[in-house]
Scaffold this motif. Structure first.
Motif, short mmCIF file in Angstrom:
data_model
loop_
_atom_site.label_atom_id
_atom_site.label_comp_id
_atom_site.label_asym_id
_atom_site.label_seq_id
_atom_site.Cartn_x
_atom_site.Cartn_y
_atom_site.Cartn_z
N LYS A 122 45.90 56.05 44.62
CA LYS A 122 45.78 57.14 43.66
C LYS A 122 46.76 58.28 43.94
CE LYS A 122 42.37 59.97 41.36
NZ LYS A 122 41.10 60.67 41.52
N ASP A 123 46.83 58.71 45.19
CA ASP A 123 47.71 59.87 45.43
C ASP A 123 49.18 59.52 45.23
OD1 ASP A 123 47.39 58.22 47.53
OD2 ASP A 123 47.18 59.76 49.08
N GLU A 131 49.80 59.56 41.50
CA GLU A 131 49.89 60.93 40.97
C GLU A 131 51.20 61.59 41.38
OE1 GLU A 131 46.29 62.70 42.35
OE2 GLU A 131 45.11 61.82 40.71
N ALA A 169 38.29 49.91 39.90
CA ALA A 169 38.92 50.89 40.78
C ALA A 169 37.90 51.47 41.74
CB ALA A 169 39.54 52.00 39.93
N SER A 178 38.03 50.84 45.70
CA SER A 178 38.24 52.03 46.52
C SER A 178 37.17 52.12 47.60
CB SER A 178 38.19 53.29 45.65
OG SER A 178 39.20 53.24 44.68
N GLU A 197 41.54 55.46 47.96
CA GLU A 197 41.38 55.68 46.52
C GLU A 197 42.43 54.89 45.74
OE1 GLU A 197 39.60 57.92 44.20
OE2 GLU A 197 38.08 57.69 45.76
N ILE A 220 43.67 53.55 41.67
CA ILE A 220 43.43 53.53 40.23
C ILE A 220 43.78 52.13 39.73
CG2 ILE A 220 43.90 55.98 39.90
CD1 ILE A 220 46.66 55.09 38.74
#
Lengths: 507, 291
Positions: A184-185, A188, A314, A318, A324, A326
């Protein structure tokens, strides 16, 4: 003369050995007989009196030993005994040993009534071929009223072998279709957005990841897993056999023909791209020699991998990996035979009470309380419910099977605290709305092409680094195709097409 | 002359040192991995010294100490019983076969040899054991089917034949019967072969997991190897097909656990070996220096 005597003594020794064995045999039978007579007598009396003593149904249950199974079974029997005049007994066998044990049970005619069967553990097609499973059409017709409608028609369709149902499909996610799972990070930070994705978008993203994150492996590739690794490119095809590389084009419901996926333009495109990615360093350098990559995934060293497109995917991945992720789907969900065959419950061919067994399954698929008892245990003792109707297991409670997906209709169960609240509804909606495969219910009988299968498998194992990026397609691709055909690919394709045509004709 | 001899000696010692290092190293690495931190193994790879010091792999293996200890006890029990019984029975079988005066030995040898070449196959064996002998879910299923191994019977017979006939003859003159000869002359002289067979039988049973997988459902009778293998299988299953969200598998050390298990299993076998070792050496020298 001397020789003769020797031969004679040998013969005598042999005869003695045989008679010894025979003697044992008699003894054994004598011991067994009274038991048999007893049970037969009992049955006779039962039917005469009409005052039935409950039949015991034995279910070889796919889970580890449960210490507190007795208290659950007591409640289960309170429900089922008045309704079908049978009680349930569970024999727990873990998945690790399940296939081997059941193989023995079926071959030796062991005494049990219900068992787990699927296309990956206790193989369904083989079990049917061996005559280990009870044909169910008539049984369902004559003994149940609600079971047929408790399971969607397309799921029944998927379980048919030669037009006959041999197992009751458990209901869970039945669609195939994959998605990218992205840290996720990282997603992003490098601006990966969108509801869906394709390899081109991925390439642009990977370039940024490679440039920005020196410690990360940008993209996971598993040469041993053809179907998942190539799924972003083969979105128009349904893979029927991921070793043989046989598939059919999706959505072509009229003229269905098997094709060799290795020869498609999409495949050539895919291996060229993957080669490029490998050279640019998006794929780990040691991909050819690395084995299990789960640990790398769990430690967050891999930015992108491919897995099933499913509601709550997800969240569950996770939680499972402690990182985490997506989920970005690139394939539309498709209901396939494989998806349905991945979890079912069958009745033993040698079962003494197939009628009771099917009635029990009907109850399991219609009585929510019964299903929840077996899947999760007793509320308050083995799990607690929160205000959203989600459950949390109580630790060391003595009953935690983790087998809700293997024993019935998961949509009658609970979602777990931490999952999306409506994950079950979403999944059910996905099942029902998904396109159904044109060859739903088709299972390939590989007995005619066994030697070709083995040869092709070894060719594929030799060249599967083509889709890990370490083999140069320009050098090896033609060689690969050539070897496939000399290993008998044409025979395989012809056999597939023959069986598909036969199947379509019965439809 | 003396110097040459010394040189050779040094070369030999050097060679043997390297050889034993090569043998010991993997085991040391094994122990070191089992004590390492999973995270650092993944990022830095294996090493001779533990990467960090972390007992969580052992904690996981011994999470349920009662059941592991029970598996230890069960495994030790059937391994020892099998070892003792099988050596005794096989020796009793091999002795008559080694005697020249025994008439039926050809036939019996053939009968034993036959089972070496042909077996009933898995399914019939399974049926005989579970439905006919009713050994399923008993400790005897570990013991009875593996008591006689044709290979070792012939090994013992050959060894017995190598013992000079004069020894038993002189005993006979002193009035000994076959039992006395067997127990008081032959067996003591055959320690090397008995020890070898005993060790092999012990190790074979100690490493036995297949029997447990096929025939044992009772938790209290599961063998150690099978229990550890199941722990590994279940970790793999958790990793591959998540059904719930109750376990965070990232927290389960899998690389280090594999090695910790190997250490747990190998331990006793390592302890047993030196005990038998002196007989191995004797076994090699038997027959070399004789008056």
């Amino acid at each position: 003369m001397k020789k003769q005597r020797k031969a004679l003594s040998l013969l005598l020794a042999g005869a003695m050995a045989v008679s010894l064995l025979a003697g044992c045999g008699d003894g054994g039978n004598a011991n067994e007989d009274p038991e048999k007579e007893n049970t037969e007598n009992n049955e006779g009396e039962d039917s005469e009196n009409g005052d039935e003593e409950p039949v015991v149904l034995k279910w070889v249950f796919p889970a580890g030993e449960q210490e507190d199974a007795a208290s659950v079974l007591e409640k289960v029997n309170e429900i089922i005994e008045p309704k079908i005049g049978a009680t349930l007994e569970l024999e727990f066998v873990e998945f690790g040993a399940y296939a081997d044990k059941l193989n023995m049970y079926m071959s030796s005619g062991a005494d049990f009534d219900l068992c787990y069967t699927s296309n990956w553990c206790n193989d369904y097609v083989q079990a049917v071929a061996k005559g280990g499973l009870y044909p169910l059409d008539e049984l369902i017709e004559n003994n149940t009223t609600l079971l047929k409608d408790a399971i969607p028609e397309y799921a029944w369709e998927g379980t048919k072998i030669g037009g006959e149902i041999y197992a009751v499909p458990n209901i869970q996610i039945m669609t195939t279709g994959n998605a990218y799972y992205i840290l996720k990070d990282v997603a992003e930070k490098y601006g990966f957005e969108g509801e869906t994705a394709d390899p081109e978008m991925m390439e642009a993203f990977l370039e940024k990841v490679k440039a920005g994150e020196a410690d990360l492996i940008p993209y996971l590739v598993d040469a041993g897993n053809f179907a998942d690794t190539l799924s972003p490119w083969l979105t128009d095809y349904e893979v029927l056999d991921s070793t043989l590389g046989i598939g059919v084009k999706e959505g072509s419901s009229e003229d269905v023909t098997a094709c060799v996926l290795y020869e498609t333009e999409e495949f050539k495109d895919a291996i060229a791209t993957l080669r490029d990615w490998y050279q640019k360093g998006y794929i780990r350098e040691d991909v050819a020699s690395v084995g299990d990559q789960q640990a790398d995934l769990n430690s967050g060293r891999i930015a992108v991998y491919i897995s099933r497109n499913k509601p709550g995917g997800a969240a569950s991945d996770s939680a499972m990996r402690g990182q985490e992720f997506i989920m970005v789907p690139f394939e539309t969900p498709l209901v396939t035979t494989g998806g349905i065959l991945s979890t079912m419950t069958g009745i033993n061919k040698n079962s003494e009470h197939p009628e009771k067994a099917i009635q029990f399954l009907e109850l399991l698929f219609t009585d929510q309380e019964l299903y929840r008892l077996l899947a999760y245990g007793i509320e308050g003792t083995h799990y607690t419910t929160d205000e959203n109707g989600q459950i949390t297991y109580i630790e060391n409670s003595g009953y935690k099977t983790d087998a809700d997906w293997a024993i019935g209709n998961t949509f009658m169960g609970y979602s777990l605290a931490g999952q999306e609240v409506d994950v079950l509804e979403q999944t059910e909606a996905m099942n029902d709305s998904a396109t159904k495969s044109p060859v739903l219910g088709f299972t390939f009988d590989a007995s005619n092409i066994q030697s070709e299968y083995a040869q092709i498998a070894s060719v594929v194992a030799e060249y599967n680094l083509l889709w890990a990026g370490t083999l140069d397609p320009e050098e090896s691709y033609d060689e690969f195709i050539e070897k496939l055909y000399s290993a008998g690919m044409q025979t395989v394709v012809d056999e597939y097409n023959r069986q598909i045509q036969e199947f379509m004709a019965t439809k | 002359m003396k110097k040459k001899h010394k040189n050779r000696q040094i070369g030999l010692i050097l060679f043997l040192t390297i050889l034993s290092v090569l043998i010991a190293l993997p085991f040391l690495i094994l122990v070191s991995i089992s004590l390492s931190e999973e995270e650092r193994i993944l990022s830095e790879g294996y090493g001779l010294l533990p990467r960090g010091l972390d007992f969580s792999a052992y904690e996981f293996v011994f999470k349920n100490p009662a059941s592991i200890l029970q598996a230890y006890a069960v495994t030790a029990e059937f391994s020892v019983i099998t070892m003792v019984l099988s050596v005794l029975l096989m020796a009793l079988l091999a002795y008559p076969l080694s005697r020249r005066e025994f008439k039926g030995k050809k036939g019996i040898s053939l009968y034993i040899y036959f089972t070496m070449l042909f077996s009933g196959g898995l399914v019939p064996t399974y049926m005989v054991i579970t439905q006919f002998l009713h050994l399923g879910d008993t400790i005897w299923v570990y013991i009875l089917p593996s008591l006689i191994s044709p290979w070792y019977v012939f090994m013992m017979r050959t060894f017995f034949q190598g013992i000079p006939n004069e020894i038993s003859e002189s005993a006979r003159i002193d009035g000994a019967g076959h039992y006395t000869i067997f127990f008081r002359m032959i067996l003591p002289l055959s320690k090397p072969v008995l020890a070898t067979v005993a060790l092999f039988m012990f190790l074979a049973k100690w490493n036995d997991w297949y029997t447990a997988m096929l025939y044992i459902n009772k938790e209290s009778l599961v063998s150690l190897q099978y229990m550890l293998q199941r722990i590994m299988d279940n970790i793999k299953l958790l990793q591959e097909m998540p059904s719930g969200m109750t376990v965070n598998i990232a927290e389960i050390p899998s690389e280090t656990i594999r090695m910790a298990m190997a250490v747990v299993v190998a331990g006793p076998a390592l302890l047993v070996f030196p005990f038998f070792q002196k007989y191995f050496v004797k076994g090699l020298t038997v027959g070399s220096v004789k008056g």
